[in-house]
Design a protein around this motif. Structure first.
Motif, PDB file in Angstrom:
ATOM      1  N   UNK A 130       4.758  -5.959   1.386  1.00  0.00           N
ATOM      2  CA  UNK A 130       4.608  -6.460   0.020  1.00  0.00           C
ATOM      3  C   UNK A 130       3.256  -6.089  -0.580  1.00  0.00           C
ATOM      4  N   UNK A 131       2.468  -5.338   0.184  1.00  0.00           N
ATOM      5  CA  UNK A 131       1.160  -4.920  -0.304  1.00  0.00           C
ATOM      6  C   UNK A 131       1.075  -3.412  -0.440  1.00  0.00           C
ATOM      7  N   UNK A 132       0.312  -2.765   0.451  1.00  0.00           N
ATOM      8  CA  UNK A 132       0.065  -1.333   0.320  1.00  0.00           C
ATOM      9  C   UNK A 132       1.295  -0.480   0.593  1.00  0.00           C
ATOM     10  N   UNK A 133       2.185  -0.934   1.449  1.00  0.00           N
ATOM     11  CA  UNK A 133       3.395  -0.166   1.745  1.00  0.00           C
ATOM     12  C   UNK A 133       3.145   1.061   2.606  1.00  0.00           C
ATOM     13  N   UNK A 134       2.130   1.040   3.440  1.00  0.00           N
ATOM     14  CA  UNK A 134       1.805   2.204   4.262  1.00  0.00           C
ATOM     15  C   UNK A 134       2.833   2.442   5.359  1.00  0.00           C
ATOM     16  N   UNK A 135       3.447   1.393   5.862  1.00  0.00           N
ATOM     17  CA  UNK A 135       4.405   1.566   6.952  1.00  0.00           C
ATOM     18  C   UNK A 135       5.584   2.428   6.528  1.00  0.00           C
ATOM     19  N   UNK A 136       6.088   2.179   5.346  1.00  0.00           N
ATOM     20  CA  UNK A 136       7.206   2.989   4.842  1.00  0.00           C
ATOM     21  C   UNK A 136       6.711   4.372   4.435  1.00  0.00           C
ATOM     22  N   UNK A 137       5.559   4.428   3.766  1.00  0.00           N
ATOM     23  CA  UNK A 137       5.041   5.715   3.295  1.00  0.00           C
ATOM     24  C   UNK A 137       4.754   6.660   4.458  1.00  0.00           C
ATOM     25  N   UNK A 138       4.321   6.124   5.589  1.00  0.00           N
ATOM     26  CA  UNK A 138       3.970   6.959   6.733  1.00  0.00           C
ATOM     27  C   UNK A 138       5.104   7.086   7.739  1.00  0.00           C
ATOM     28  N   UNK A 139       6.266   6.528   7.424  1.00  0.00           N
ATOM     29  CA  UNK A 139       7.429   6.705   8.283  1.00  0.00           C
ATOM     30  C   UNK A 139       7.478   5.803   9.495  1.00  0.00           C
ATOM     31  N   UNK A 140       6.610   4.812   9.572  1.00  0.00           N
ATOM     32  CA  UNK A 140       6.655   3.882  10.705  1.00  0.00           C
ATOM     33  C   UNK A 140       7.900   3.015  10.654  1.00  0.00           C
ATOM     34  N   UNK A 141       8.384   2.738   9.435  1.00  0.00           N
ATOM     35  CA  UNK A 141       9.646   2.019   9.224  1.00  0.00           C
ATOM     36  C   UNK A 141      10.425   2.787   8.163  1.00  0.00           C
ATOM     37  N   UNK A 142      11.679   3.153   8.420  1.00  0.00           N
ATOM     38  CA  UNK A 142      12.473   3.814   7.383  1.00  0.00           C
ATOM     39  C   UNK A 142      12.646   2.898   6.179  1.00  0.00           C
ATOM     40  N   UNK A 143      12.599   3.471   4.995  1.00  0.00           N
ATOM     41  CA  UNK A 143      12.723   2.666   3.775  1.00  0.00           C
ATOM     42  C   UNK A 143      14.039   1.907   3.737  1.00  0.00           C
ATOM     43  N   UNK A 144      15.125   2.532   4.253  1.00  0.00           N
ATOM     44  CA  UNK A 144      16.432   1.877   4.209  1.00  0.00           C
ATOM     45  C   UNK A 144      16.480   0.631   5.073  1.00  0.00           C
ATOM     46  N   UNK A 145      15.658   0.583   6.123  1.00  0.00           N
ATOM     47  CA  UNK A 145      15.642  -0.592   6.987  1.00  0.00           C
ATOM     48  C   UNK A 145      15.044  -1.792   6.272  1.00  0.00           C
ATOM     49  N   UNK A 146      14.287  -1.548   5.226  1.00  0.00           N
ATOM     50  CA  UNK A 146      13.720  -2.620   4.414  1.00  0.00           C
ATOM     51  C   UNK A 146      14.568  -2.872   3.174  1.00  0.00           C
TER      52      UNK A 146
END
Length: 838
Positions: A130-146
């Motif tokens: 809910x803040x910087x969104x680095x996990x999705x941007x860097x591929x640590x978590x796929x966007x679809x999983x969120x």
């Protein structure tokens, strides 16, 4: 030497029967093959903590054990500890197992460390999502999983949580894995339930087995709740914040728990309609106007919190709440959107995220999970379809399989199996595959024996300024089936207390703070308008029930012994007419007075019967659980149970009516002697006084009419409990004018209409005013006018028309009180003075 030996022999003779009892209890105790058990350790020997418990437990005789079990069950029933299964409309008595789950303190320290680490990790992940969104941007978590989760709320993105945390309370469901270690079965980050029930379980079992509880050195729960309460208080931006617990209402499955927590922690129990946005803050609608709310512990799911920005159909939330969060105007625990971490789709990513954020491996493993939104994981699941359980990646149900929380391919027909494979291939993001595991087992008491049953333990962690505090215990659910993969209270499961057993003595603790840290107060906190409304109607329902029961008793008494009865056939007809007009009986039974009495006492179909009215009072009291004492709730429960029991004859009707009238008097005495003289008590009294005045006028209209005979007047004196008073004043039989004066106009008679109106005036004058300008408000204006009319009236001049006018004035007064202090619907946004926003 001889004395010492005798003591040893005496002790030995005492322990031999205990040892035999343990052996008899355990005779058929066999753990399931390959399933870890709490009593039997991996080496096949009983765990020390359980042996210690059963050795002490077995010193109790079988009769003593059963007595204590019955005591625990009776407490649950009398205290109304309850829950509601999904889809049901009535409550069930809380099913508490009579044996606790035991965990020694060494093992508990390992559990606590794993739970604290997991809570910290999920907090960090939420801060990024809910803040910087680095996990999705860097591929640590796929966007679809969120994005696939309905619990990921775009409206919350970019909002820094007031108070500094997304999670104020975290819970994890755990069980022993195949290797004997504790495994995480699921995360609870939305609005974790069960902490209140854990508290209630502890209160019940520690009372039933007080000596055993103390001797086992069980860690207390109070320090956890104290830390949690203090953390919520510290999260606010003023020293003495107002904290509310937001509940969906009395129809919630766990409403009892909400009331328990609110009462125990000293929070206000509020519903969405109790709250309103004014400026940049959330306020509570109270009988004294709007009052600022600083912290909201929510038990409403995120999507229902704000119909303006989330689910527009929700009637449980507060319009504008999300915008108040943007403006840092209220602390919400847990933050809206935190439920996204419950998605099974994320489980497979947690080990790598733990190393990323904490530079540590997870201390507690969880069930191996493959999210089918990734090609490699999808292929893995499809290739091992018979070896895994297929579950929904984001919700409770498996998509395409309504009502199923888990699907085992081996149990499907060929067509269903193909349908499942097609669904996974077409939209894999909606599915996960999980390793098939069966729940570990624990000992339970089963008809005089000890048997293993599957269980799930929920452990709670509270965020505090000093880190995560773990509840030394938890919420344990036990399945009835010997082989289970999940436990739900709606499926007939039982709950158990959880004892964390220490080797050292455990000091007694309490939620009471040091005296010097508390500012002395003599008036309780604010009363929400909804609570005042419910108190008002609780008083009215109980008083209405009393009036109906007095009519029933008078009717049944005349039928039992006509020669000694105080009413003629004409009076009996008038009693029946009044019961019919009040909705207590049907028109078809008018020619059968005995049936009228029985129906008016306990008909479930007639809304005005004694049973229906007491049940209405019970439903209303359910919304006030945090404000009613256990004794008051017990009285209401006993009345309901008594009137629900079938009666056989007129004597049974009279007995049930009289005993219930005594219980109504008990409730009135409890309210009079035990309730603080604040606004809540006044609204209960206003409801009682208004209803009694209305009913007394109706009695007077029916039995003190212009041509009333002495038998009619005698019935009236009996109904209003004034026989003794009348006879002490007058040496003649009942006469119309003296009876009317005593029943309607006498301000010294506590059963008269005048007395009730005088009390109403005093209570209304003590209530806060809501309008500026100093003008007398409508409820007080009507009450003063009615008191003046009664004060100046003369008994000889009273007639039925005047009595009817008094009745209408009383009804108008009741309506005015409701519309003034309990606004609903479009009137909820009433123009109030806002000088009390603190």
């Amino acid at each position: 030497m001889t004395e010492h030996a005798g003591q040893e022999n005496g002790q030995g003779s005492k322990t031999r029967p205990a040892n035999r009892r343990v052996a008899q209890w355990m005779r058929d105790y066999v753990s399931l093959p390959g399933i870890p058990d709490e009593y039997i350790a991996g080496d096949g020997a009983p765990r020390t903590v359980w042996s210690r418990f059963f050795d002490a437990f077995a010193t109790l005789t079988p009769a003593e054990i059963e007595r204590r079990f019955s005591s625990a069950d009776r407490h649950l029933r009398e205290a109304g500890v309850s829950y509601r299964a999904p889809g049901e409309t009535s409550d069930r008595i809380w099913p508490l197992s009579h044996l606790p789950l035991l965990i020694d303190d060494a093992e508990w320290r390992q559990l606590s460390a794993g739970i604290a680490q997991r809570a910290q990790l999920l907090e960090l992940i939420l801060s990024d999502l809910y803040g910087e969104g680095r996990l999705v941007a860097e591929g640590a978590i796929p966007a679809a999983a969120i994005a696939g989760s309905a619990e990921y709320l775009r409206a919350v993105c970019g909002i820094k949580p007031p108070g500094g945390r997304y999670l104020g309370l975290y819970a994890a469901d755990v069980g022993r894995g195949p290797d004997g270690r504790w495994w995480v079965l699921g995360d609870r980050t939305q609005a974790p339930s069960g902490a209140g029930y854990a508290l209630e379980n502890r209160l019940v079992l520690s009372r039933a087995f007080a000596t055993l509880y103390k001797s086992m050195n069980v860690e207390r729960l109070a320090p956890f709740f104290e830390a949690f309460r203090d953390a919520l208080r510290a999260s606010a931006d003023r020293d003495e914040p107002r904290i509310g617990l937001l509940t969906p209402g009395q129809f919630s499955e766990t409403y009892f728990e909400h009331a328990t927590l609110a009462r125990y922690l000293g929070f206000l129990l509020v519903e969405g309609d109790d709250l309103a946005v004014s400026g940049d803050r959330i306020h509570i609608r109270t009988v004294a106007g709007l009052k600022r709310l600083d912290v909201l512990l929510r038990r409403v799911d995120s999507n229902f919190l704000d119909p303006l920005e989330l689910d527009a159909s929700s009637q449980l939330g507060v319009p504008g709440l999300i915008d108040v969060l943007r403006k840092n105007g209220v602390v919400v625990a847990n933050m809206p959107g935190s439920g996204v971490m419950e998605a099974r789709a994320l489980l497979g990513f947690l080990p790598s995220l733990s190393r990323r954020f904490l530079d540590q491996d997870l201390k507690m493993p969880h069930i191996a999970t493959w999210w089918c939104g990734q090609a490699s994981a999808r292929e893995e699941v499809l290739s091992r379809l018979d070896e895994v359980a297929v579950e929904g990646a984001f919700g409770r149900e498996v998509p395409g399989f309504v009502g199923s929380r888990s699907v085992l391919a081996g149990e499907l027909s060929a067509a269903e199996r193909e349908r499942l494979k097609t669904a996974i291939n077409d939209r894999g993001i909606d599915f996960v595959g999980q390793e098939m595991v069966r729940l570990s087992t624990m000992p339970v008491w089963d008809k005089g024996r000890i048997a293993p049953r599957p269980f799930v333990l929920r452990i709670f962690a509270a965020a505090t300024p000093h880190g995560w505090t773990i509840m030394p215990g938890g919420f344990c659910r036990i399945a009835e089936q010997r082989d289970a993969r999940a436990v739900s209270m709606g499926d007939g499961a039982r709950a158990a207390d959880v004892w964390v057993v220490s080797e050292r003595a455990v000091p007694a603790t309490t939620l009471l703070p040091a005296v010097e840290t508390v500012r002395i107060r003599r008036i309780a906190g604010v009363v929400p308008s909804r609570a005042a409304d419910n108190l008002f109607w609780l008083g009215r329902y109980l008083e209405r029930a009393e009036a109906t029961l007095r009519l029933v008793r008078a009717l049944a008494t005349s039928l039992r012994d006509p020669a000694r009865g105080s009413s003629t056939v004409h009076s009996v007809e008038r009693i029946q007419r009044l019961l019919w007009a009040w909705g207590a009986t049907s028109q078809t039974t008018r020619t059968q007075p005995a049936r009228v009495a029985a129906e008016a006492l306990q008909s479930e179909e007639r809304f005005g019967s004694g049973l229906s009215l007491v049940r209405s009072a019970q439903r209303t009291a359910t919304s006030l659980r945090e404000r009613l004492s256990p004794d008051a709730w017990q009285v209401i429960t006993e009345m309901t149970e008594r009137l629900a029991q079938e009666v056989e004859d007129d004597d049974g009707v009279i007995s049930a009516a009289e005993l219930t009238l005594q219980e109504l008097a008990s409730f009135a005495g409890l309210a009079q002697e035990n309730m603080n003289r604040a606004a809540g008590w006044r609204f209960l009294e206003i409801g009682r006084r208004a209803e009694r005045a209305i009913n007394t006028v109706r009695f007077a209209r029916q039995f003190a009419y212009e041509d009333a005979e002495s038998e009619d007047l005698d019935v009236l004196l009996t109904l209003v409990d004034c026989q003794i008073t009348y006879r002490s004043r007058y040496l003649v039989g009942p006469l119309l004018a003296p009876v009317r004066d005593l029943v309607v106009l006498d301000p010294y008679n506590p059963r008269s209409v005048a007395f009730q109106v005088l009390a109403l005036n005093e209570h209304i004058a003590s209530l806060p005013t809501l309008k500026e300008g100093g003008l007398i408000e409508r409820p007080q204006r009507l009450a003063v006018a009615l008191q003046a009319a009664l004060t100046t009236a003369e008994a000889a001049m009273l007639d039925v028309k005047t009595l009817f006018s008094f009745e209408q004035d009383l009804l108008n007064l009741s309506d005015a009180i409701g519309s003034h202090y309990f606004p609903h619907g479009p009137n909820a946004s009433r123009p109030e003075k806002l000088t009390g926003l603190a």
